[in-house]
Scaffold this active site. Structure first.
Site, PDB file in Angstrom:
ATOM      1  CB  CYS A  61      -6.204  -7.188  67.175  1.00 25.98           C
ATOM      2  SG  CYS A  61      -4.891  -6.514  66.124  1.00 25.98           S
ATOM      3  CG  HIS A  82      -9.771 -11.923  65.634  1.00 21.05           C
ATOM      4  ND1 HIS A  82      -9.966 -10.636  66.052  1.00 21.05           N
ATOM      5  CD2 HIS A  82      -8.445 -12.024  65.334  1.00 21.05           C
ATOM      6  CE1 HIS A  82      -8.814  -9.972  66.027  1.00 21.05           C
ATOM      7  NE2 HIS A  82      -7.884 -10.791  65.581  1.00 21.05           N
ATOM      8  CD  GLU A 135     -11.996 -16.604  65.015  1.00 21.61           C
ATOM      9  OE1 GLU A 135     -12.890 -16.031  65.672  1.00 21.61           O
ATOM     10  OE2 GLU A 135     -11.395 -16.055  64.065  1.00 21.61           O
ATOM     11  CE  LYS A 139     -10.356  -8.359  62.407  1.00 21.88           C
ATOM     12  NZ  LYS A 139     -11.324  -8.963  63.326  1.00 21.88           N
ATOM     13  CG  HIS A 195      -7.301  -6.520  61.715  1.00 20.77           C
ATOM     14  ND1 HIS A 195      -7.839  -6.022  62.880  1.00 20.77           N
ATOM     15  CD2 HIS A 195      -6.537  -7.594  62.088  1.00 20.77           C
ATOM     16  CE1 HIS A 195      -7.433  -6.761  63.899  1.00 20.77           C
ATOM     17  NE2 HIS A 195      -6.658  -7.720  63.435  1.00 20.77           N
ATOM     18  CG  PHE A 220       0.341  -9.125  67.205  1.00 23.96           C
ATOM     19  CD1 PHE A 220      -0.236 -10.154  66.489  1.00 23.96           C
ATOM     20  CD2 PHE A 220       1.015  -8.142  66.506  1.00 23.96           C
ATOM     21  CE1 PHE A 220      -0.152 -10.208  65.111  1.00 23.96           C
ATOM     22  CE2 PHE A 220       1.123  -8.174  65.118  1.00 23.96           C
ATOM     23  CZ  PHE A 220       0.536  -9.218  64.428  1.00 23.96           C
TER      24      PHE A 220
END
Length: 406
Positions: free
Chosen positions: A161, A301, A312, A330, A335, A394
């Site tokens: 991502c 993010h 985060e 998002k 996402h 990831f």
């Protein structure tokens, strides 16, 4: 090395908020979720997604659109808009000096699933001869290069991502090295498919609010329970600022810095202390030659998962303090996986250009453990001289971009 700031001279966007930069920006600033029940996901653990609305490939891409998987179709539309926005002409430019670097995490998953069903149902003769060129991730850069007659460096970055942000950081290096004069960069992903959605659902990464999809993606909210799967593409045209000025180009914003790091902790979970995220932010600030107090805005993010948002937000507070206004797109567009870093970078450029920070959709009760200033309910109009865009993937792969006023 050829130093100096880089200019963002073109943008192209195809997202669940709309097709085109203006439509996407209006949708994101309105702060209304695009998540809807998805007929293609019926009878699955999660039955909703964020899809690009009213996207008709033949009309948007052309009569040969059937030769491309959806992730390539979305990128071609975004790339064409970005080139037009930059006032460049791919028919007359020196293609050898134009690079294409795009991020993609999955590739042609819809093609893969369809052709696998063909194989199981009808045997090898029913499998398309275009299977491989339609599904491999690198083809998004390859097909954009073909369409634009760009014969410079051409490749795809894959950091889950963070892929789109990694692509932009890599494009920056190509320009600074002198290898290219223009780089078409960003990301694309069309991962809304039964298999991919089921995989994320099995990991318990997705929101399960099937009774209220529009309220499902809620970054930084106390009641968040996972992300909503989306799709989309963003393309940025980057040039050296000196070159952009020489040709009289309109500059939307400057790309000032880039930082990357790895958590080296877990395949899917963020390192709880946020040390990798913190390191990426600090590296990006150093690369840009700025201090934490210079940052006005953070496009987070912000996935709407419990662990990611908490980690985060703590890293932002630790490195930048309470001052920057934080948002996550998002909540509106879901996402978009490998395209997320590119789409959010484009939105950060627009925030800098317009001095406007879009709201985080569905943020009704901010998690008390999250102490940063998250914009909610309505867009905030305030000077945005410097902004950063965070992207994490990831594998613990982190990428942070810094943008500034033109």
């Amino acid at each position: 090395m050829t130093g100096g700031d880089l200019a963002v001279t073109g943008l192209g966007l195809v997202t669940p908020a709309g097709i085109g930069v203006d439509a996407t920006w209006r949708g994101v600033c309105a702060g209304a979720s695009t998540a809807r029940t998805d007929p293609e996901l019926a009878d699955l653990p999660v039955t909703f997604s964020c899809r690009v609305p009213a996207f008709e490939p033949r009309r948007a891409v052309g009569r040969r659109s059937w030769q491309y998987d959806r992730f390539v179709q979305l990128a071609l539309v975004a790339a064409r808009e970005a080139i037009a926005d930059a006032a460049l002409d791919s028919a007359t430019w020196d293609g050898a000096r134009v690079g294409v670097v795009l991020g993609c995490g999955l590739g042609g998953v819809a093609t893969w699933e369809t052709q696998h069903k063909n194989l199981l149902g009808g045997g090898p003769p029913t499998v398309s001869a275009l299977l491989i060129p339609m599904l491999v991730p690198n083809m998004v850069a390859g097909q954009v290069g073909i369409a634009l007659r760009a014969t410079g460096p051409n490749f795809v970055t894959a950091s889950a991502c963070a892929s789109g942000a990694t692509a932009i950081g890599t494009a920056r290096a190509l320009l600074h090295s002198g290898a290219c004069d223009v780089v078409v960069t960003g990301g694309s992903e069309a991962g809304v498919s039964p298999l991919i959605l089921t995989g994320f659902a099995q990991m318990t990464a997705l929101s399960t609010r099937v009774d209220d999809p529009a309220a499902a993606s809620r970054p930084f909210d106390a009641d968040r329970d996972g992300f909503v799967l989306g799709e989309g593409s963003a393309v940025l045209v980057l040039e050296r600022a000196t070159d952009a000025r020489a040709r009289g180009a309109r500059v939307r914003a400057r790309l000032l810095g880039y930082g990357a790091s790895a958590d080296a902790y877990h395949a899917t979970a963020p390192e709880p202390g946020g040390r990798g995220v913190t390191r990426a932010i600090r590296t990006a600030l150093t690369d840009a030659g700025i201090t934490p107090s210079d940052v006005d805005h953070v496009n987070a993010h912000g996935t709407s998962t419990p662990a990611n948002d908490r980690t985060e937000a703590a890293a932002i507070a630790r490195t930048l303090g309470p001052r920057p206004a934080v948002t996550s797109a998002k909540g509106v567009i879901g996402h978009t996986l490998g395209a997320a870093g590119a789409i959010e970078a484009a939105l950060t450029v627009l925030a800098v250009q317009h001095d406007t920070i879009p709201p985080t959709a569905n943020l009704e009760r901010q998690d008390p453990e999250i102490t940063v200033d998250v914009v909610a309910r309505a867009s905030r109009h305030a000077p945005v001289h410097v902004a950063i865009s965070n992207s994490f993937g990831f594998g613990g792969q982190n990428a942070v971009l810094v943008f500034g006023k033109a």
